[in-house]
Design a protein around this motif. Structure first.
Motif, PDB file in Angstrom:
ATOM      1  N   PRO A  99     -50.868  34.359 121.560  1.00 32.97           N
ATOM      2  CA  PRO A  99     -51.979  34.926 120.785  1.00 32.97           C
ATOM      3  C   PRO A  99     -53.284  34.931 121.577  1.00 32.97           C
ATOM      4  CG  PRO A  99     -51.406  32.726 119.986  1.00 32.97           C
ATOM      5  CD  PRO A  99     -50.345  33.114 120.964  1.00 32.97           C
ATOM      6  N   VAL A 100     -54.052  36.002 121.406  1.00 34.82           N
ATOM      7  CA  VAL A 100     -55.353  36.149 122.063  1.00 34.82           C
ATOM      8  C   VAL A 100     -56.381  36.469 120.984  1.00 34.82           C
ATOM      9  CG1 VAL A 100     -56.707  37.372 123.794  1.00 34.82           C
ATOM     10  CG2 VAL A 100     -54.259  36.994 124.168  1.00 34.82           C
ATOM     11  N   LEU A 101     -57.274  35.514 120.727  1.00 33.03           N
ATOM     12  CA  LEU A 101     -58.282  35.682 119.684  1.00 33.03           C
ATOM     13  C   LEU A 101     -59.667  35.354 120.238  1.00 33.03           C
ATOM     14  CD1 LEU A 101     -56.428  33.899 116.723  1.00 33.03           C
ATOM     15  CD2 LEU A 101     -56.563  36.357 117.136  1.00 33.03           C
ATOM     16  N   VAL A 107     -60.945  33.724 110.865  1.00 27.70           N
ATOM     17  CA  VAL A 107     -59.759  34.506 110.508  1.00 27.70           C
ATOM     18  C   VAL A 107     -60.171  35.771 109.759  1.00 27.70           C
ATOM     19  CG1 VAL A 107     -57.676  34.514 109.087  1.00 27.70           C
ATOM     20  CG2 VAL A 107     -58.260  32.482 110.447  1.00 27.70           C
ATOM     21  N   ASP A 108     -61.041  35.608 108.778  1.00 23.55           N
ATOM     22  CA  ASP A 108     -61.513  36.744 107.990  1.00 23.55           C
ATOM     23  C   ASP A 108     -62.202  37.781 108.878  1.00 23.55           C
ATOM     24  OD1 ASP A 108     -62.191  37.312 104.820  1.00 23.55           O
ATOM     25  OD2 ASP A 108     -63.726  38.135 106.163  1.00 23.55           O
ATOM     26  N   GLU A 109     -63.005  37.329 109.815  1.00 25.19           N
ATOM     27  CA  GLU A 109     -63.742  38.250 110.689  1.00 25.19           C
ATOM     28  C   GLU A 109     -62.817  38.996 111.644  1.00 25.19           C
ATOM     29  OE1 GLU A 109     -68.039  35.890 110.765  1.00 25.19           O
ATOM     30  OE2 GLU A 109     -66.481  35.407 112.244  1.00 25.19           O
ATOM     31  N   HIS A 110     -61.762  38.345 112.108  1.00 24.64           N
ATOM     32  CA  HIS A 110     -60.781  39.050 112.937  1.00 24.64           C
ATOM     33  C   HIS A 110     -60.158  40.216 112.172  1.00 24.64           C
ATOM     34  CE1 HIS A 110     -60.764  35.610 115.816  1.00 24.64           C
ATOM     35  NE2 HIS A 110     -60.375  36.549 116.663  1.00 24.64           N
ATOM     36  N   LEU A 111     -59.787  39.952 110.936  1.00 23.04           N
ATOM     37  CA  LEU A 111     -59.153  40.993 110.137  1.00 23.04           C
ATOM     38  C   LEU A 111     -60.124  42.129 109.822  1.00 23.04           C
ATOM     39  CD1 LEU A 111     -57.098  38.614 107.875  1.00 23.04           C
ATOM     40  CD2 LEU A 111     -56.138  40.248 109.482  1.00 23.04           C
ATOM     41  N   ARG A 112     -61.376  41.784 109.581  1.00 22.14           N
ATOM     42  CA  ARG A 112     -62.373  42.826 109.321  1.00 22.14           C
ATOM     43  C   ARG A 112     -62.637  43.659 110.579  1.00 22.14           C
ATOM     44  NH1 ARG A 112     -64.473  42.470 104.411  1.00 22.14           N
ATOM     45  NH2 ARG A 112     -64.119  40.512 103.273  1.00 22.14           N
ATOM     46  N   LEU A 113     -62.649  43.012 111.729  1.00 21.59           N
ATOM     47  CA  LEU A 113     -62.830  43.737 112.988  1.00 21.59           C
ATOM     48  C   LEU A 113     -61.675  44.710 113.222  1.00 21.59           C
ATOM     49  CD1 LEU A 113     -64.458  44.085 115.619  1.00 21.59           C
ATOM     50  CD2 LEU A 113     -63.096  42.224 116.597  1.00 21.59           C
ATOM     51  N   THR A 114     -60.453  44.251 112.952  1.00 20.51           N
ATOM     52  CA  THR A 114     -59.285  45.121 113.100  1.00 20.51           C
ATOM     53  C   THR A 114     -59.365  46.299 112.132  1.00 20.51           C
ATOM     54  OG1 THR A 114     -57.873  43.316 113.846  1.00 20.51           O
ATOM     55  CG2 THR A 114     -56.773  45.235 112.900  1.00 20.51           C
ATOM     56  N   ALA A 144     -61.982  29.632 108.878  1.00 23.96           N
ATOM     57  CA  ALA A 144     -61.891  28.786 110.067  1.00 23.96           C
ATOM     58  C   ALA A 144     -62.071  29.609 111.332  1.00 23.96           C
ATOM     59  CB  ALA A 144     -60.546  28.063 110.099  1.00 23.96           C
ATOM     60  N   PHE A 145     -62.755  29.038 112.310  1.00 25.49           N
ATOM     61  CA  PHE A 145     -62.891  29.687 113.611  1.00 25.49           C
ATOM     62  C   PHE A 145     -61.573  29.600 114.371  1.00 25.49           C
ATOM     63  CE2 PHE A 145     -67.324  28.537 112.661  1.00 25.49           C
ATOM     64  CZ  PHE A 145     -67.927  29.788 112.812  1.00 25.49           C
ATOM     65  N   ALA A 146     -61.311  30.620 115.180  1.00 28.97           N
ATOM     66  CA  ALA A 146     -60.036  30.697 115.888  1.00 28.97           C
ATOM     67  C   ALA A 146     -59.798  29.493 116.789  1.00 28.97           C
ATOM     68  CB  ALA A 146     -59.970  31.988 116.699  1.00 28.97           C
ATOM     69  N   GLU A 147     -60.865  28.958 117.374  1.00 31.38           N
ATOM     70  CA  GLU A 147     -60.697  27.830 118.291  1.00 31.38           C
ATOM     71  C   GLU A 147     -60.189  26.577 117.579  1.00 31.38           C
ATOM     72  OE1 GLU A 147     -64.312  26.557 120.106  1.00 31.38           O
ATOM     73  OE2 GLU A 147     -65.505  26.782 118.260  1.00 31.38           O
ATOM     74  N   HIS A 148     -60.271  26.538 116.261  1.00 35.45           N
ATOM     75  CA  HIS A 148     -59.821  25.381 115.500  1.00 35.45           C
ATOM     76  C   HIS A 148     -58.425  25.563 114.911  1.00 35.45           C
ATOM     77  CE1 HIS A 148     -64.392  24.675 114.857  1.00 35.45           C
ATOM     78  NE2 HIS A 148     -63.978  24.083 115.962  1.00 35.45           N
ATOM     79  N   LEU A 149     -57.779  26.673 115.222  1.00 38.25           N
ATOM     80  CA  LEU A 149     -56.451  26.943 114.683  1.00 38.25           C
ATOM     81  C   LEU A 149     -55.362  26.457 115.635  1.00 38.25           C
ATOM     82  CD1 LEU A 149     -56.950  30.633 113.452  1.00 38.25           C
ATOM     83  CD2 LEU A 149     -57.112  28.536 112.082  1.00 38.25           C
ATOM     84  N   SER A 150     -54.221  26.068 115.066  1.00 45.34           N
ATOM     85  CA  SER A 150     -53.061  25.738 115.885  1.00 45.34           C
ATOM     86  C   SER A 150     -52.489  27.020 116.491  1.00 45.34           C
ATOM     87  CB  SER A 150     -51.989  25.060 115.033  1.00 45.34           C
ATOM     88  OG  SER A 150     -51.454  25.992 114.086  1.00 45.34           O
ATOM     89  N   LYS A 151     -51.599  26.875 117.466  1.00 42.61           N
ATOM     90  CA  LYS A 151     -50.997  28.062 118.088  1.00 42.61           C
ATOM     91  C   LYS A 151     -50.243  28.888 117.061  1.00 42.61           C
ATOM     92  CE  LYS A 151     -47.855  29.747 121.636  1.00 42.61           C
ATOM     93  NZ  LYS A 151     -46.877  29.432 122.702  1.00 42.61           N
TER      94      LYS A 151
END
Length: 267
Positions: A99-101, A107-114, A144-151
């Motif tokens: 994964p590349v984030l 998480v919400d912002e990634h989906l909105r960007l997509t 949650a920010f991507a850097e705080h998520l598990s793989k």
């Protein structure tokens, strides 16, 4: 690309992905891929399988436009990359093996960007977002920010982004690595849904039992060449078998030459 255009693309009669006589790799002097010809049609899942080094990831990079073919061509949704890059790239959603984030996006912002990048209409976005958060059990992590998520959670976000885009063609490379059982089931269930909705899926995986269960056709890549392709009966026939599993046929196709010379240096 708006929703009406995507719907029209999916109901067309041509392949969503068409690869013809593709020769490619990192150096023209030593190609990794040798005359690959295959397609993926709307409403089907095609499994791309092979040993490490068979050239699977190199083939995917050519399809994504990250590498230029030495010869042959790739068409996505009827378009070639150099002729219509917007249509070509806008027709693909890609889930990579790793994964590349963006670390500083939630998480919400990634989906909105997509959603913005793929032109998902506001009327469709909110419902799709809520559904994905529930299906992949990510609602508690939406802020949650991507850097705080598990793989595994990062991989879920990549998959959710692809499903949010809802393109004619999904390219999925080893999607099960790091996913928990609920995540794997959610992904497989959604792949069946997008297939029924008319999307095409090219999925690379080493889990041959899952590939056999969920894929309509198979491409066996070995030393950068197609050793067999088609339905299970076609792969069995290429392996000199009249019955058996995909795993058994694959083992027979690759075992005699797995340790020999001529191995490609692609993935």
């Amino acid at each position: 690309m708006n929703q009406d255009t995507k719907h029209a693309d999916r109901t067309g009669h041509g392949p969503a992905l068409e690869v013809t006589d593709l020769i490619g790799g990192y150096s023209p002097r030593r190609p990794v891929l040798h005359n690959l010809t295959f397609d993926v049609r709307p409403g089907e899942i095609v499994g791309l399988i092979g040993l490490n080094g068979a050239g699977k990831s190199t083939a995917i990079k050519h399809i994504l436009g990250l590498m230029q073919p030495h010869a042959g061509e790739v068409k996505v949704n009827g378009a070639k990359l150099d002729a219509d890059p917007q249509r070509y790239r806008g027709s693909i959603a890609y889930v990579p093996e790793s994964p590349v984030l963006f670390d500083e996006l939630t998480v919400d912002e990634h989906l909105r960007l997509t959603g913005m990048a793929y032109g998902v209409e506001a009327s469709a976005f909110d419902g799709r977002l809520e559904q994905l958060l529930d299906e992949f059990h990510m609602r508690p992590k939406r802020g949650a920010f991507a850097e705080h998520l598990s793989k595994g959670m990062k991989q879920k976000v990549m998959i959710m982004n692809a499903l949010m885009a809802d393109p004619p063609l999904f390219i999925i490379d080893e999607p099960f690595l790091g996913l928990d059982p609920l995540g794997i089931r959610s992904l497989l269930d959604r792949l069946v849904e997008v297939k029924k909705a008319g999307a095409a899926v090219l999925m690379s995986s080493h889990i041959l039992s899952t590939v056999e269960t969920y894929c309509d056709r198979y491409i066996v890549l070995h030393h950068g060449r197609i050793a067999a392709q088609g339905k299970l009966r076609d792969v069995l026939q290429a392996a000199g078998m009249t019955s058996g599993t995909l795993d058994e046929a694959f083992f027979r196709l690759v075992s005699e030459t797995a340790g020999g010379g001529g191995m490609s240096d692609g993935r």
